[in-house]
Design an enzyme around this catalytic site. Structure first.
Site, PDB file in Angstrom:
ATOM      1  N   PHE A 127       0.854  -1.195   0.000  1.00 52.82           N
ATOM      2  CA  PHE A 127       0.000   0.000   0.000  1.00 52.82           C
ATOM      3  C   PHE A 127       0.891   1.246   0.000  1.00 52.82           C
ATOM      4  CE2 PHE A 127      -2.881   3.101   1.926  1.00 52.82           C
ATOM      5  CZ  PHE A 127      -4.045   2.862   1.213  1.00 52.82           C
ATOM      6  N   ASP A 199       2.068  -5.120   8.527  1.00 48.13           N
ATOM      7  CA  ASP A 199       0.861  -4.292   8.457  1.00 48.13           C
ATOM      8  C   ASP A 199      -0.341  -5.216   8.319  1.00 48.13           C
ATOM      9  OD1 ASP A 199      -1.277  -2.639   7.743  1.00 48.13           O
ATOM     10  OD2 ASP A 199       0.033  -1.200   6.736  1.00 48.13           O
ATOM     11  N   TYR A 224     -10.706   0.982  10.772  1.00 47.69           N
ATOM     12  CA  TYR A 224     -11.961   1.301  10.068  1.00 47.69           C
ATOM     13  C   TYR A 224     -12.289   0.338   8.934  1.00 47.69           C
ATOM     14  CZ  TYR A 224      -8.540   3.757   7.114  1.00 47.69           C
ATOM     15  OH  TYR A 224      -7.452   4.061   6.356  1.00 47.69           O
ATOM     16  N   LYS A 225     -11.471  -0.696   8.738  1.00 53.60           N
ATOM     17  CA  LYS A 225     -11.771  -1.654   7.666  1.00 53.60           C
ATOM     18  C   LYS A 225     -12.591  -2.799   8.268  1.00 53.60           C
ATOM     19  CE  LYS A 225      -7.908  -0.072   4.955  1.00 53.60           C
ATOM     20  NZ  LYS A 225      -6.462  -0.111   4.799  1.00 53.60           N
ATOM     21  N   ARG A 387     -12.369  -4.808  -7.194  1.00 56.20           N
ATOM     22  CA  ARG A 387     -12.056  -5.405  -5.900  1.00 56.20           C
ATOM     23  C   ARG A 387     -13.337  -5.605  -5.094  1.00 56.20           C
ATOM     24  NH1 ARG A 387      -8.315  -2.556  -1.321  1.00 56.20           N
ATOM     25  NH2 ARG A 387     -10.070  -1.110  -1.332  1.00 56.20           N
TER      26      ARG A 387
HETATM   27  C1  LIG Z   1      -5.854   1.101   4.539  1.00 59.36           C
HETATM   28  C2  LIG Z   1      -4.386   0.948   4.712  1.00 59.36           C
HETATM   29  C3  LIG Z   1      -3.643   1.932   5.342  1.00 59.36           C
HETATM   30  C4  LIG Z   1      -4.351   3.188   5.797  1.00 59.36           C
HETATM   31  O1  LIG Z   1      -3.537   4.066   6.448  1.00 59.36           O
HETATM   32  P1  LIG Z   1      -4.202   5.360   7.100  1.00 59.36           P
HETATM   33  O2  LIG Z   1      -3.097   5.947   7.872  1.00 59.36           O
HETATM   34  O3  LIG Z   1      -5.365   4.902   7.914  1.00 59.36           O
HETATM   35  O4  LIG Z   1      -4.690   6.223   5.996  1.00 59.36           O
HETATM   36  C5  LIG Z   1      -2.297   1.715   5.524  1.00 59.36           C
HETATM   37  N1  LIG Z   1      -1.699   0.594   5.083  1.00 59.36           N
HETATM   38  C6  LIG Z   1      -2.388  -0.378   4.442  1.00 59.36           C
HETATM   39  C7  LIG Z   1      -1.699  -1.608   3.984  1.00 59.36           C
HETATM   40  C8  LIG Z   1      -3.752  -0.220   4.226  1.00 59.36           C
HETATM   41  O5  LIG Z   1      -4.441  -1.151   3.591  1.00 59.36           O
END
Ligand SMILES: *Cc1c(COP(=O)(O)O)cnc(C)c1O
Length: 428
Positions: A127, A199, A224-225, A387
């Site tokens: 990401f 992560d 939040y996911k 997705r």
């Molecule tokens: C959704 C996601 C993030 C989100 O980071 P924020 O700091 O909440 O914007 C980070 N890393 C991964 C791999 C994600 O899927």
């Protein structure tokens, strides 16, 4: 061929089907984007209103003690710990995933600063925020970020050499849904003398995670996911106890101090993961996160007293298996390719399809029909992606049938070619 009746039969046998009642879903919507923003728990509006009107409105500053605001990050951290194979006291809920990544990567690099190792290894397909944070930290601390493809981690030509300080990976890939073998990769990294940062943004609440059993070093994840904590909910951070009391927190704010209310002029870090707090916590947002966590923990009751996510995982795999089967049976010849691994051990809780043309517009056409998935741009190695996240807490097998039915209609009638579906929004 699989039929609608088959799907209904699966719903009738589904032991988890009552968990859907925990959520408010808009009528007519099939929500396949819980991997991006989880659904509203029914308990959340009332709980948040109570925090605002009672705890803030009436309790005022007393609520730090009387409403247990002060230890909320730790208390919620203990709930997260149950979902990620960690022990109580090892997790705090705080800040964003990006900020927490900064903190843990900084700590891991500090531990390696005298090792002579100069590389931080991550996946090219990670990401972007993870890569951006790593880029700036590496620049700042004199390390080099080396981007690789997943297949370079194993085998004789592995990139895990004595030059690697930290291996930083996302457990389940945000686009493809491919899942790493955390235990095997952590062992390989340790054998090479590297520390691991995982992560769990697409893992926590979605797939069983065993941080302690995997002997990982640091982990972070998103609230939040799959944890349904609400937009921008606080994230979480974990560190293995062997590093506790030793690791460095770069954002040395007073909430991570051993005794913040002694107001001493010098920083003395809290002994364990508590030092990963920085400043005053967002209590209202944490209250929303707790409601989300409770929706996931409710699944523990279906694991035959074992605790954990086995039943949730079994349903998630059944949902994604069904989706893959139905797409292959009913959308053959429509130019869709499966990107997500078929192998259960390598699959997260989402299915990604690629298409050389129209991926964005197909997703828009589905959204117009109430089937909410999302689109992610491809790159030199992969065409654009459709997705679909499958959250077993609130999705059933008939939902899977209906979503594929809509996909069939969008493709067969060329509905996605309409101009309105081909205009790009700011947030995809
Ligand atoms: C959704 C996601 C993030 C989100 O980071 P924020 O700091 O909440 O914007 C980070 N890393 C991964 C791999 C994600 O899927």
């Amino acid at each position: 061929m699989t039929t609608l009746e088959d799907c209904r039969a699966l719903d009738a046998q589904d032991p988890l089907r009552s968990l859907r009642d925990q959520f408010t879903l808009p009528p007519g919507v099939i929500y396949l984007d819980g991997n991006s923003l989880g659904v509203l728990p029914k308990a959340a509006p009332a709980r948040i209103a109570e925090v605002v009107a009672e705890e803030w409105g009436q309790g005022l500053i007393r609520s730090w003690n009387t409403a247990s605001w002060f230890d909320l990050p730790q208390r919620l951290g203990d709930k997260v710990a149950r979902l990620i194979g960690a022990a109580p006291g090892e997790v705090v809920c705080t800040d964003s995933t990006s900020v927490n990544l900064y903190k843990v990567l900084f700590a891991a690099l500090s531990q390696q600063k005298d090792s002579g190792r100069k590389l931080v290894v991550s996946e090219r397909s990670n990401f972007p925020t993870d890569l951006y944070i790593a880029e700036s930290l590496c620049r700042e601390r004199g390390f080099t970020l080396k981007l690789i493809d997943a297949d370079e981690l194993q085998g004789p030509g592995s990139v895990l050499t004595d030059e690697v300080a930290v291996l930083m990976l996302t457990h389940v890939n945000y686009r493809t849904g491919a899942m790493h073998d955390m235990k095997a990769i952590t062992a390989a990294a340790h054998a090479a003398g590297a520390l691991t940062v995982w992560d769990l943004a697409h893992s926590a609440g979605a797939v069983p995670v065993a941080l302690n059993e995997s002997n990982a070093d640091y982990a972070i994840g998103c609230g939040y996911k799959y944890l349904n904590g609400g937009p921008g909910a606080p994230a979480f951070v974990w560190v293995h106890t062997r590093h506790a009391g030793k690791f460095e927190q770069p954002l040395s704010g007073w909430w991570g101090h051993a005794a913040p209310f002694e107001f001493t002029p010098h920083y003395r870090p809290a002994p364990g993961v508590g030092r990963y707090l920085c400043g005053t916590q967002p209590i209202i947002a944490l209250a929303g996160l707790e409601c989300g966590l409770d929706t996931v923990l409710a699944a523990e009751a279906f694991d035959g007293g074992k605790g954990g996510l086995a039943a949730l995982r079994a349903k998630s795999l059944a949902l994604t298996d069904l989706f893959i089967t139905l797409v292959e049976e009913r959308c053959a010849g429509q130019g869709l390719s499966l990107v997500t691994p078929r192998e259960h051990a390598r699959r997260g809780s989402q299915v990604c399809l690629s298409r050389s043309e129209g991926a964005y517009a197909i997703v828009q056409a589905l959204i117009a029909r109430g089937v909410i998935g999302d689109y992610r741009a491809g790159d030199s190695q992969m065409p654009d992606i459709l997705r679909f996240g499958f959250t077993p807490l609130y999705l059933g097998f008939e939902d899977v049938w209906n979503s594929v039915e809509h996909l069939v209609q969008v493709l067969e009638a060329g509905e996605w070619q309409r101009e309105e579906f081909n205009r790009k929004n700011a947030v995809t």
